[in-house]
Design a protein around this motif. Structure first.
Motif, PDB file in Angstrom:
ATOM      1  N   TYR A 164       0.853  -1.167   0.000  1.00 27.00           N
ATOM      2  CA  TYR A 164       0.000   0.000   0.000  1.00 27.00           C
ATOM      3  C   TYR A 164       0.889   1.217   0.000  1.00 27.00           C
ATOM      4  O   TYR A 164       1.575   1.484   0.963  1.00 27.00           O
ATOM      5  N   ASN A 165       0.964   1.924  -1.104  1.00 21.41           N
ATOM      6  CA  ASN A 165       1.760   3.150  -1.267  1.00 21.41           C
ATOM      7  C   ASN A 165       2.571   3.035  -2.548  1.00 21.41           C
ATOM      8  O   ASN A 165       3.574   2.369  -2.573  1.00 21.41           O
ATOM      9  N   LEU A 166       2.116   3.670  -3.632  1.00 21.52           N
ATOM     10  CA  LEU A 166       2.844   3.669  -4.896  1.00 21.52           C
ATOM     11  C   LEU A 166       3.222   5.084  -5.251  1.00 21.52           C
ATOM     12  O   LEU A 166       2.373   5.931  -5.472  1.00 21.52           O
ATOM     13  N   SER A 167       4.512   5.347  -5.268  1.00 22.33           N
ATOM     14  CA  SER A 167       5.021   6.660  -5.632  1.00 22.33           C
ATOM     15  C   SER A 167       6.489   6.515  -5.982  1.00 22.33           C
ATOM     16  O   SER A 167       7.188   5.694  -5.410  1.00 22.33           O
ATOM     17  N   LEU A 168       6.937   7.325  -6.936  1.00 18.00           N
ATOM     18  CA  LEU A 168       8.363   7.366  -7.245  1.00 18.00           C
ATOM     19  C   LEU A 168       9.007   8.566  -6.568  1.00 18.00           C
ATOM     20  O   LEU A 168      10.212   8.731  -6.599  1.00 18.00           O
ATOM     21  N   GLU A 169       8.179   9.419  -5.969  1.00 13.64           N
ATOM     22  CA  GLU A 169       8.645  10.643  -5.319  1.00 13.64           C
ATOM     23  C   GLU A 169       9.721  10.308  -4.283  1.00 13.64           C
ATOM     24  O   GLU A 169       9.555   9.413  -3.466  1.00 13.64           O
ATOM     25  N   GLY A 170      10.833  11.018  -4.348  1.00 12.28           N
ATOM     26  CA  GLY A 170      11.916  10.816  -3.389  1.00 12.28           C
ATOM     27  C   GLY A 170      12.907   9.731  -3.786  1.00 12.28           C
ATOM     28  O   GLY A 170      13.911   9.544  -3.119  1.00 12.28           O
ATOM     29  N   SER A 171      12.636   9.029  -4.895  1.00 17.27           N
ATOM     30  CA  SER A 171      13.582   8.011  -5.353  1.00 17.27           C
ATOM     31  C   SER A 171      14.834   8.694  -5.873  1.00 17.27           C
ATOM     32  O   SER A 171      14.768   9.635  -6.646  1.00 17.27           O
ATOM     33  N   LYS A 172      15.979   8.203  -5.450  1.00 22.12           N
ATOM     34  CA  LYS A 172      17.262   8.745  -5.902  1.00 22.12           C
ATOM     35  C   LYS A 172      17.832   7.784  -6.933  1.00 22.12           C
ATOM     36  O   LYS A 172      17.996   6.597  -6.663  1.00 22.12           O
ATOM     37  N   ILE A 173      18.128   8.317  -8.109  1.00 19.04           N
ATOM     38  CA  ILE A 173      18.659   7.509  -9.202  1.00 19.04           C
ATOM     39  C   ILE A 173      20.116   7.902  -9.408  1.00 19.04           C
ATOM     40  O   ILE A 173      20.412   9.082  -9.618  1.00 19.04           O
ATOM     41  N   THR A 174      21.000   6.918  -9.321  1.00 16.55           N
ATOM     42  CA  THR A 174      22.432   7.175  -9.341  1.00 16.55           C
ATOM     43  C   THR A 174      23.118   6.260 -10.355  1.00 16.55           C
ATOM     44  O   THR A 174      22.811   5.070 -10.427  1.00 16.55           O
ATOM     45  N   LYS A 175      24.061   6.815 -11.096  1.00 17.51           N
ATOM     46  CA  LYS A 175      24.845   6.047 -12.069  1.00 17.51           C
ATOM     47  C   LYS A 175      25.732   5.049 -11.321  1.00 17.51           C
ATOM     48  O   LYS A 175      26.309   5.392 -10.286  1.00 17.51           O
ATOM     49  N   ILE A 176      25.810   3.831 -11.834  1.00 13.73           N
ATOM     50  CA  ILE A 176      26.650   2.791 -11.231  1.00 13.73           C
ATOM     51  C   ILE A 176      27.521   2.156 -12.305  1.00 13.73           C
ATOM     52  O   ILE A 176      27.243   2.250 -13.493  1.00 13.73           O
ATOM     53  N   LYS A 177      28.568   1.493 -11.880  1.00 12.92           N
ATOM     54  CA  LYS A 177      29.450   0.730 -12.777  1.00 12.92           C
ATOM     55  C   LYS A 177      29.013  -0.727 -12.728  1.00 12.92           C
ATOM     56  O   LYS A 177      28.701  -1.242 -11.652  1.00 12.92           O
ATOM     57  N   LYS A 178      29.001  -1.388 -13.866  1.00 17.04           N
ATOM     58  CA  LYS A 178      28.675  -2.819 -13.908  1.00 17.04           C
ATOM     59  C   LYS A 178      29.851  -3.569 -14.516  1.00 17.04           C
ATOM     60  O   LYS A 178      30.440  -3.132 -15.488  1.00 17.04           O
ATOM     61  N   ASP A 179      30.180  -4.734 -13.923  1.00 15.07           N
ATOM     62  CA  ASP A 179      31.280  -5.570 -14.424  1.00 15.07           C
ATOM     63  C   ASP A 179      30.733  -6.647 -15.326  1.00 15.07           C
ATOM     64  O   ASP A 179      29.750  -7.227 -15.135  1.00 15.07           O
TER      65      ASP A 179
END
Length: 179
Positions: A164-179
């Motif tokens: 119960y609770n659907l929101s993207l508000e406040g989500s932090k999206i950060t670039k990452i490195k993948k191997d």
């Protein structure tokens, strides 16, 4: 005891982010499947994605909460149909919420300026660095025309579990490195 349980739940969600971080090959396969599922889910979304400046795909974003909650997922950004970078999304929240959920997210950057702002940021926070409209899909898989006027549109689909609770508000999206 309840506070200790909640703090433990949050610690588990965020520590799992590194422990369960997908290997690049596995993540790529999950991303490809999520894109296929997205295109099956809405033909209007597929048409929109084809014209978008960029498409950010998170095949699985896990969320857990009991008063205090957290979520984490990894995905990739596509520009002109090519995978260009990998990103993580994470958030924590306090408030009325209970449950566990896993869902897929596709975020479309409909304007090049919005994509450029996203790519040049150190960490992009939904609602602070950019507003994201969640697409409402109507009958026949069509998208609400009001949503189409927004520079960034998100699609949330494939929900597994109950939260119960659907929101993207406040989500932090950060670039990452993948191997």
């Amino acid at each position: 005891m309840k506070k200790l349980f909640c703090l433990g739940l949050i610690a588990l969600v965020f520590s799992a982010s590194s422990a369960f971080a997908a290997k690049k090959k596995v993540l790529d396969a999950k991303i490809d499947q999520a894109i296929e599922d997205f295109y099956e889910h809405t033909t209007a979304g597929k048409r929109l994605a084809e014209d978008a400046a960029g498409m950010l795909v998170f095949p699985s974003v896990g969320k857990a909460g009991f008063g205090i909650g957290g979520e984490y997922g990894e995905g990739a950004l596509f520009v002109k149909g090519k995978r260009v970078d990998y990103y993580s999304t994470a958030s924590a929240s306090i408030g009325f919420q209970i449950g566990v959920q896993s869902r897929s997210q596709v975020i479309l950057f409909l304007e090049k300026s919005a994509l450029n702002k996203f790519r040049s940021s150190e960490g992009w926070e939904v609602g602070v660095d950019g507003s994201v409209a969640i697409a409402n899909i109507g009958a026949g898989g069509e998208i609400d025309s009001k949503t189409l006027n927004e520079p960034v549109v998100a699609f949330v689909f494939g929900s597994k579990g109950l939260m119960y609770n659907l929101s993207l508000e406040g989500s932090k999206i950060t670039k990452i490195k993948k191997d």
